[in-house]
Each structure stands twice: as C-alpha cells, then as structure tokens.
Enzyme design. Structure first.
Site, PDB file in Angstrom:
ATOM      1  N   HIS A 102     -19.358  -5.702   0.471  1.00  0.00           N
ATOM      2  CA  HIS A 102     -19.840  -4.997  -0.773  1.00  0.00           C
ATOM      3  C   HIS A 102     -20.788  -3.883  -0.501  1.00  0.00           C
ATOM      4  O   HIS A 102     -21.089  -3.243  -1.348  1.00  0.00           O
ATOM      5  CB  HIS A 102     -20.114  -5.899  -1.803  1.00  0.00           C
ATOM      6  CG  HIS A 102     -18.954  -6.713  -2.452  1.00  0.00           C
ATOM      7  ND1 HIS A 102     -17.932  -7.330  -1.846  1.00  0.00           N
ATOM      8  CD2 HIS A 102     -18.656  -6.762  -3.978  1.00  0.00           C
ATOM      9  CE1 HIS A 102     -17.131  -7.860  -2.478  1.00  0.00           C
ATOM     10  NE2 HIS A 102     -17.518  -7.507  -3.967  1.00  0.00           N
TER      11      HIS A 102
ATOM     12  N   ASP B 235     -24.091 -10.093  -2.363  1.00  0.00           N
ATOM     13  CA  ASP B 235     -22.503 -10.072  -2.285  1.00  0.00           C
ATOM     14  C   ASP B 235     -22.156  -9.821  -0.728  1.00  0.00           C
ATOM     15  O   ASP B 235     -21.033  -9.875  -0.195  1.00  0.00           O
ATOM     16  CB  ASP B 235     -22.041  -9.075  -3.245  1.00  0.00           C
ATOM     17  CG  ASP B 235     -21.494  -9.600  -4.387  1.00  0.00           C
ATOM     18  OD1 ASP B 235     -21.430 -10.947  -4.574  1.00  0.00           O
ATOM     19  OD2 ASP B 235     -21.281  -8.902  -5.511  1.00  0.00           O
TER      20      ASP B 235
ATOM     21  N   HIS C 171      15.701  16.372   6.103  1.00  0.00           N
ATOM     22  CA  HIS C 171      14.581  15.816   5.331  1.00  0.00           C
ATOM     23  C   HIS C 171      13.470  16.890   5.525  1.00  0.00           C
ATOM     24  O   HIS C 171      13.081  17.449   4.775  1.00  0.00           O
ATOM     25  CB  HIS C 171      13.939  14.314   5.764  1.00  0.00           C
ATOM     26  CG  HIS C 171      12.506  14.555   5.387  1.00  0.00           C
ATOM     27  ND1 HIS C 171      12.249  13.981   4.356  1.00  0.00           N
ATOM     28  CD2 HIS C 171      11.330  14.614   5.781  1.00  0.00           C
ATOM     29  CE1 HIS C 171      10.737  13.832   4.189  1.00  0.00           C
ATOM     30  NE2 HIS C 171      10.459  14.481   5.015  1.00  0.00           N
TER      31      HIS C 171
ATOM     32  N   HIS D  17      10.882  21.540   4.137  1.00  0.00           N
ATOM     33  CA  HIS D  17      12.083  20.296   3.984  1.00  0.00           C
ATOM     34  C   HIS D  17      13.061  20.702   2.764  1.00  0.00           C
ATOM     35  O   HIS D  17      12.792  20.874   1.776  1.00  0.00           O
ATOM     36  CB  HIS D  17      10.971  19.470   3.143  1.00  0.00           C
ATOM     37  CG  HIS D  17       9.860  19.029   3.876  1.00  0.00           C
ATOM     38  ND1 HIS D  17       8.724  19.652   4.243  1.00  0.00           N
ATOM     39  CD2 HIS D  17       9.640  17.795   4.639  1.00  0.00           C
ATOM     40  CE1 HIS D  17       8.011  18.905   4.976  1.00  0.00           C
ATOM     41  NE2 HIS D  17       8.480  17.794   5.559  1.00  0.00           N
TER      42      HIS D  17
ATOM     43  N   PHE E  86     -15.702   0.564  -2.556  1.00  0.00           N
ATOM     44  CA  PHE E  86     -14.561   0.793  -3.137  1.00  0.00           C
ATOM     45  C   PHE E  86     -14.164   2.002  -3.308  1.00  0.00           C
ATOM     46  O   PHE E  86     -12.797   2.576  -3.588  1.00  0.00           O
ATOM     47  CB  PHE E  86     -14.057  -0.165  -3.941  1.00  0.00           C
ATOM     48  CG  PHE E  86     -14.408  -1.692  -3.989  1.00  0.00           C
ATOM     49  CD1 PHE E  86     -13.980  -2.068  -2.452  1.00  0.00           C
ATOM     50  CD2 PHE E  86     -14.979  -2.333  -4.964  1.00  0.00           C
ATOM     51  CE1 PHE E  86     -14.389  -3.583  -2.406  1.00  0.00           C
ATOM     52  CE2 PHE E  86     -15.276  -3.805  -4.519  1.00  0.00           C
ATOM     53  CZ  PHE E  86     -15.124  -4.234  -3.242  1.00  0.00           C
TER      54      PHE E  86
ATOM     55  N   GLY F  33       9.663   7.811  -1.155  1.00  0.00           N
ATOM     56  CA  GLY F  33       8.067   7.426  -0.789  1.00  0.00           C
ATOM     57  C   GLY F  33       7.149   7.312  -1.671  1.00  0.00           C
ATOM     58  O   GLY F  33       6.335   6.570  -1.765  1.00  0.00           O
TER      59      GLY F  33
ATOM     60  N   ARG G 113     -27.802  -0.787  -7.976  1.00  0.00           N
ATOM     61  CA  ARG G 113     -27.695  -2.143  -8.840  1.00  0.00           C
ATOM     62  C   ARG G 113     -29.140  -2.650  -9.137  1.00  0.00           C
ATOM     63  O   ARG G 113     -29.446  -3.059 -10.359  1.00  0.00           O
ATOM     64  CB  ARG G 113     -26.987  -3.448  -8.139  1.00  0.00           C
ATOM     65  CG  ARG G 113     -27.310  -4.756  -8.898  1.00  0.00           C
ATOM     66  CD  ARG G 113     -26.647  -5.583  -8.038  1.00  0.00           C
ATOM     67  NE  ARG G 113     -26.534  -6.904  -8.627  1.00  0.00           N
ATOM     68  CZ  ARG G 113     -27.165  -7.971  -8.346  1.00  0.00           C
ATOM     69  NH1 ARG G 113     -28.246  -8.173  -7.309  1.00  0.00           N
ATOM     70  NH2 ARG G 113     -27.321  -8.959  -9.183  1.00  0.00           N
TER      71      ARG G 113
ATOM     72  N   HIS H 117       6.626  17.371  -0.649  1.00  0.00           N
ATOM     73  CA  HIS H 117       7.236  18.018   0.469  1.00  0.00           C
ATOM     74  C   HIS H 117       8.542  18.901   0.051  1.00  0.00           C
ATOM     75  O   HIS H 117       8.894  19.906   0.750  1.00  0.00           O
ATOM     76  CB  HIS H 117       7.801  17.034   1.541  1.00  0.00           C
ATOM     77  CG  HIS H 117       8.640  16.074   1.110  1.00  0.00           C
ATOM     78  ND1 HIS H 117       8.264  14.823   0.136  1.00  0.00           N
ATOM     79  CD2 HIS H 117       9.961  15.734   1.246  1.00  0.00           C
ATOM     80  CE1 HIS H 117       9.312  14.212   0.027  1.00  0.00           C
ATOM     81  NE2 HIS H 117      10.435  14.675   0.494  1.00  0.00           N
TER      82      HIS H 117
ATOM     83  N   GLU I 272      -8.362   0.929  -8.702  1.00  0.00           N
ATOM     84  CA  GLU I 272      -9.275   1.924  -8.112  1.00  0.00           C
ATOM     85  C   GLU I 272      -8.474   3.258  -7.952  1.00  0.00           C
ATOM     86  O   GLU I 272      -9.067   4.332  -8.464  1.00  0.00           O
ATOM     87  CB  GLU I 272     -10.439   1.797  -6.952  1.00  0.00           C
ATOM     88  CG  GLU I 272     -10.980   0.658  -7.302  1.00  0.00           C
ATOM     89  CD  GLU I 272     -10.521  -0.795  -7.073  1.00  0.00           C
ATOM     90  OE1 GLU I 272      -9.206  -1.163  -6.571  1.00  0.00           O
ATOM     91  OE2 GLU I 272     -11.295  -1.893  -7.389  1.00  0.00           O
TER      92      GLU I 272
ATOM     93  N   SER J  77     -20.850  -4.149 -14.836  1.00  0.00           N
ATOM     94  CA  SER J  77     -21.393  -3.679 -13.560  1.00  0.00           C
ATOM     95  C   SER J  77     -21.728  -2.176 -13.334  1.00  0.00           C
ATOM     96  O   SER J  77     -22.807  -1.624 -12.801  1.00  0.00           O
ATOM     97  CB  SER J  77     -20.845  -4.283 -12.162  1.00  0.00           C
ATOM     98  OG  SER J  77     -20.563  -5.638 -12.371  1.00  0.00           O
TER      99      SER J  77
ATOM    100  N   ILE K 218      17.299   7.738   1.613  1.00  0.00           N
ATOM    101  CA  ILE K 218      16.814   8.297   2.823  1.00  0.00           C
ATOM    102  C   ILE K 218      15.175   8.634   3.050  1.00  0.00           C
ATOM    103  O   ILE K 218      14.712   9.194   1.930  1.00  0.00           O
ATOM    104  CB  ILE K 218      17.616   9.677   3.384  1.00  0.00           C
ATOM    105  CG1 ILE K 218      18.906   9.202   3.489  1.00  0.00           C
ATOM    106  CG2 ILE K 218      16.777  10.250   4.650  1.00  0.00           C
ATOM    107  CD1 ILE K 218      19.249   8.477   5.030  1.00  0.00           C
TER     108      ILE K 218
END
Ligand SMILES: Cc1ncc(C[n+]2csc(CCOP(=O)(O)OP(=O)(O)O)c2C)c(N)n1
Ligand SMILES: [Mg+2]
Length: 662
Positions: free
Chosen positions: A464, A460, A258, A27, A428, A155, A510, A67, A402, A375, A186
């Site tokens: 979950h 849940d 690019h 690049h 997650f 980006g 849990r 890049h 997260e 939690s 660009i």
C-alpha cells in the site's frame, strides 16, 4: 430515387479502403464490417448537427474501437462537418492531418473522445451518460435530453475495464447508453475462439442491461434494434453480427483485414464486389448529396433547442457551465479560517476541508471514490449520492473500480458541464493509470484525489506504500501533480487544480502534518510549484527541497544545520510540473544555478530518488526511498528510512565533508 442504405454504407467502405491503402497503414476491416450499422445510426437515430459539433444537447458518439478510425472520419466527412475534408482523409495518418491513426478529441471537433486504448472509449461513454443524466436532473428535458452511443469491438468487451464500466452503468441504470458491439469474431491473432468463450451477452444481462442481437450488415435491422434500445429504461447492448472487412471478397472474415492495407488487387476486387466508383476517394454525387442532407437532419431540432435555451432564463449560467468556467471565490476566506485555527491535520483531511468550501461555491463538481470514501475524505457534508433514483446527487460511489472511475471521470469532463474529482490510494494510481494518461492526452479537467501518499500510511505495508508513483506520475506529460505540505498548501493546490484546464493529481497524506504555512500570503505560492518557505539565517550553504509530509522534517533539519552555522534554505516544492514552467528569474532565485560546492542542494521526499537529480544536480544529495517500504507504524518507518531531522542533518553534513575532501 434515394440511394439505398447499403450504397450509403459503401461510401464509408470505399473511403476506409482507399485511405488505408494511401497511407499503407491503418485498419480497414472494422469500418467495412460496421459500415451498415453506423449508417443506420447516423442517418436515422443519432441527434447531431454537422454545422455545430459543439451543440451541448447533441447525442454523443464514441468509437470505442478506435483503430477503426476511418469509420468516424468517413462519417464526419460524409455528413458535412467542416473537417475532415477529403484532403484530410487523403492524408490519413500523415503529419498534420487531423485524421490521426486513432481518433483524437483535440484534432477534430466531431470526435468526442480519444480512443484506441481498447475498453476505455466505452468506459468514458459511461461517464458521458452519467453527466447527461446529472445535468438533466438540474436543467430538465428542455435543455439536456440526449443519448450516448458507442461502437465497440471484441477487444473493448474483453478488456478488464469493460467489466467495471458495464457494472457501473447497469447499477446506475444508464438507459441512455447504447452500445453497438461489432461481433465479427475476429481479433488480431485470429478467431475469438482462441481466447474467449464467455457469454458476453449474458454478462451484460447479468449487469442489468437490455441485450439485443441483430444482423449487423442489415441497416434496417440495426435501426429497429436502436429503436428498442431507445425505448428501454436499461442500458442496451446491441450485438451486431458482422463480417470484418465486408466487401473484400478474398479477405473478408479474416484477421488479414484487421490492421493492414488490403492491397491493390483486393481493393479492385472489392470495388467490383460492392459496385463502387472505379477511382479512389470518389463518392457518387447522389450518395454524397444524400449523406449531406442527413448531416443537417438535426438543424431544426437544434434551432428549437436554441429557442428553449433563450427562453429558459438560464442561458448564461448554462453556457458558462458547459464551457467549464470554474469561478467561485472560496480560497481566501478558507485560508483565513485555516490560519485562525492552526493545528496539525492530515492533508487528506485538509482536502476535505477545502472541498467543503469548493463544493459550496462551485455547483459543477461531482465527487466520488473507489470505495475509500472515509479514507480519501472525498465526501463533504450534505453532499448527496448520485444514484439511479437521484441523478442530481453530487457524489458517486464507484465501488472498487479505480480504472472504471477514472475513465468515467474523463467521459464526464469531456461531456462538459461537470468537474469530476475522485479518490483512491496513491498506490492504486497504477490501477487507473491508463485512464490518467488519457486524461492528460485529452486535456480532460479531472482531479485525482490520491491519499496515503507514502510510507507515512504505516501498518498496511509495502503493498500500500507508494514508492515510485510520484516520480512516474510527474513523468506523464500534461498531468499536474501536487503534493502539499499542510492545510494551506492543500487549499492552494486545490485552487490550482480548478484553474488547470487539464487533469491534476493531488497526493495527500494519511498522517497529520504540522502547519508550515502560518501567515497569509498574497499569492498562491503552491501554484508556483516551489517557493522559499524559510530563508537561510547564516550564509546559505544548503537548499533543502522537500515535498508534502517531508517539508516539516526538512524545516527541523534546517534548524539543526543553522545551529552548526550552516545556512539552509527550505524550499517547499508541491509541484515540480508547475515549477518547471516558471520564468527563468523565478527559478534562478529559488534554485540558483551554482555548483554544489557553493550551495549543496538536497531533495527530501519519501519516494524514489530517480529524477531528483534534475533539481539537486548529479552531485547533490537525494534523500528518498529506493526500495519497497515495510509494515510498521508510520513514526517507526520514518525513523527506519532516515526521515528524521537528525538523520537528514547528519547526512547533509556528511555529504559536505566528503565533497570538500575530493
Ligand atoms: C488496451 C489495448 N490493447 C491492445 C491494443 C492493440 N489492438 C488494437 S486492435 C486489437 C484487436 C481488437 O480486436 P477487435 O476489437 O475485435 O477489433 P477487430 O479486429 O474486430 O477490428 C488490438 C489487440 C489496443 N489498441 N489497446
Ligand atoms: Mg473483432
């Protein structure tokens, strides 16, 4: 006469063009467009000593637009780092050259972080800036007083993680974070008008950043903006208006520059346009000499810093901490305490108990959670929050970010001096998976505390309840995944995580789990990955391999099998990754290499069965969940999905009978 900043910058342009041309891949546009801005930064403002890339108080530089890797390779070569050599640059993107396609932190000491997955460099820089302020709060300006500079492209600023990172940096008032935005309008598909009309500057301002705008092709102007950024208490975005591929007369300003070689004719035209040497990979002597001098700019500062470190009385402690030495003899007394008071406890709670001991013994841990503190059980008693008023705190409220959290943790770990751990629900992990992958690739010492690790989380429901997560995370090279079965195993897994040089993920329940480890053991059995928890009483016909919350169920199922005269081992397997690297004798003892007719192997895990055939064999029995879960109380779900001693024992007997008929 000193070469002008433009001539210094043109050396970057020349090397970038030539390297990409030689590789016929890479690049050139980004390094050519940002050469002047980078020259301003590296010749005047960035604090570094090219003779010692690991000087702890150096400024950190992150090329988030990875890049454009030739930009950093050119800068490191020109300023006189031991690597890359010109030969390395000639071999850009070839096997065994440290000048990889994208900058890799493990290839070149001058490359702080691995970048290329857009957005993550900047998000890691936020973590570096946090680590700097935290260590400054502990060791003072004499030892820790540096900045984090980032070059980011369109980006980087479009990616979702950017919103998380910019929000977090603004909230924590990370004034030592300075981002130079390569505003060339660009991207690969063409003009940014195709896909963006948000006001990027206003967005940063709204997050509490200082924003500045300059002509990015004028090093002097960029330098003035950097001075303003340094003087301000807020994080700063410097919008550098540039032209991609600047200097390539027919292609500059277009997406054609690019990510492809410019082509012989265009390179020749650019050489003329920029007044470069006619031969490839050639930097004029006076330009190289000026760059080399610049690379030593920090050596006097470095020497003064060394003197301050010697005089501080904290040299050994500081250096040990920066090297990531964990230490702390907390495990044995902690396990003794657990064994003296055996009771059912969720492994997330057991993790909090272990962390109580760890955080007391190990000053370098910094905890946090993506808004699930209560939690994930990530905050221990007396742990103060790390805030803009108290950078010395050791707990970060990351908010519901997260990905931002995970990337920041990578940055903290790679900065050095801190061991970050952070929590969210295991499901997650998908929200931060790209950063977990970079933890693994970069060998960043980060601990992911992922709770609510199965249908056992209950009501849940399927959104979950992780199903495919454990196995898919185990598939990631370089990530150690642990799923402990009780409080003792949880403590052992934490100890293994702190011994691990790279990232670790703890999958925690849990729901309360019955203790399965009730006696002291000499070694950390969980660190073996798998071990025999219960040996068969009758002649061994079955090996039940279970993890986490399913271990106690497997123990009860084994009892039922024994009652029918079927000898059953129960192997607890908190970490397949660790088991796979044990020596052959150990693995053979736990899982003998015999046919499933002689000894049936059964895996029991409340997640996908894909991959368990590695341990059960193709004709073994895999008990798992190959669909999404459901919303109901956990005990009902365990029953519904067949995770009861009765159901498991009868499936085992069934399987043996069917097998014997064949
Ligand atoms: C997460 C991620 N998505 C996609 C890519 C592929 N990619 C590399 S560069 C690029 C365009 C980036 O545009 P910009 O940051 O403006 O860079 P410039 O073209 O100006 O050099 C894309 C889509 C990537 N590297 N990372
Ligand atoms: Mg761009």
């Amino acid at each position: 006469m000193q070469p002008t900043q433009r001539r210094l910058a043109n050396a970057i342009r020349a090397l970038a063009m030539d390297a990409v041309e030689a590789a016929n891949s890479g690049h050139p546009g980004m390094p050519m467009g940002m050469a002047d801005a980078a020259t301003a930064l590296f010749t005047r403002h960035l604090k570094y000593d090219s003779a010692d890339p690991k000087w702890p108080d150096r400024d950190r530089f992150v090329l988030s637009a990875g890049h454009g890797s030739m930009l950093i390779y050119a800068l490191l070569y020109l300023t006189g780092y031991a690597r890359p050599t010109l030969e390395d640059i000639r071999n850009f993107r070839q096997l065994n050259s440290p000048c990889a396609g994208h900058p890799e932190n493990f290839e070149l000491p001058g490359v702080e972080v691995t970048t290329g997955p857009l957005g993550q460099g900047l998000a890691m820089a936020v973590g570096m800036a946090i680590a700097e302020r935290h260590l400054n709060a502990i060791y003072g300006d004499e030892l820790v007083d540096h900045r984090t500079f980032v070059i980011a492209g369109d980006g980087d600023l479009m990616e979702g993680v950017n919103h998380e990172a910019v929000g977090l940096a603004g909230h924590l008032k990370l004034g030592r974070l300075i981002v130079l935005w390569d505003d060339n309008r660009i991207t690969i598909d063409g003009s940014t008008d195709l896909s963006r009309n948000e006001d990027v500057v206003a967005r940063h301002a709204a997050c509490g950043w200082q924003t500045l705008e300059v002509d990015g092709l004028e090093a002097g102007k960029v330098g003035q903006a950097i001075e303003k950024a340094i003087a301000d208490e807020r994080p700063t975005l410097i919008r550098c208006k540039t032209i991609i591929g600047y200097g390539a007369p027919n292609k500059q300003g277009t997406a054609a520059t690019h990510g492809a070689a410019l082509g012989k004719d265009e390179v020749e035209a650019a050489r003329k346009e920029l007044g470069l040497e006619p031969n490839e990979f050639t930097v004029p002597d006076d330009v190289l000499a000026a760059w080399r001098k610049v690379g030593q700019r920090g050596s006097a500062q470095h020497a003064e810093w060394n003197r301050r470190l010697d005089a501080s009385g904290k040299k050994a402690e500081f250096l040990a901490r920066m090297e990531g030495k964990a230490g702390g003899d907390w495990l044995k007394p902690h396990i003794a305490k657990l064994l003296a008071d055996l009771k059912p406890v969720a492994t997330r709670k057991a993790s909090e108990m272990a962390l109580g001991a760890i955080n007391a013994a190990l000053p370098s841990t910094i905890g946090g959670s993506a808004d699930l503190t209560g939690s994930n059980n990530t905050k221990t008693k007396g742990q103060e929050a790390l805030t803009s008023d108290n950078y010395g705190g050791r707990y970060i409220y990351y908010g519901i970010r997260e990905f931002g959290m995970a990337a920041a943790m990578n940055g903290m770990a790679l900065h050095g001096g801190v061991i970050p751990y952070g929590g969210t629900f295991l499901v997650f992990a998908d929200y931060c998976r790209p950063a977990i992958r970079l933890s693994a690739l970069q060998k960043a010492k980060v601990v992911y505390v992922m709770t609510h690790d199965s249908i056992g989380l209950g009501e849940d429901g399927p959104t979950h309840q992780p199903v495919e997560h454990l196995q898919s995370l185990r598939a990631m090279p370089g990530l150690e995944v642990y799923r402990p079965a009780d409080a003792v195993e949880t403590a052992e897994c934490w100890a293994a995580a702190l011994d691990n040089e790279g990232p670790t993920l703890l999958a925690l329940s849990r729901q309360n789990l019955t203790p399965v480890r009730t006696k002291a053991s000499k070694e950390n059995l969980s660190a073996r990955g798998a071990y025999r928890l219960k040996a068969a009483g009758a002649a061994r016909k079955v090996i039940l391999l279970a993890t986490g919350s399913e271990v106690e169920i497997a123990l009860a199922a084994a009892e039922q099998l024994e009652a029918q005269g079927i000898g059953a081992d129960v192997v607890s397997m908190p970490s397949t990754d660790r088991f796979d690297v044990q020596d052959a004798d150990y693995r053979e003892d736990i899982l003998p290499d015999v046919s499933n007719r002689e000894i049936l192997r059964v895996s029991v895990e409340a997640g996908t069965t894909i991959g368990w055939e590695r341990y059960t064999g193709l004709h073994g029995l895999r008990i798992g969940i190959d669909r999404f879960g459901a919303s109901a109380p956990a005990t009902d779900l365990f029953e519904h999905f067949g995770f009861t001693p009765d159901a498991i024992a009868s499936r085992v007997v069934d399987h043996m009978q069917k097998r014997d008929k064949i």
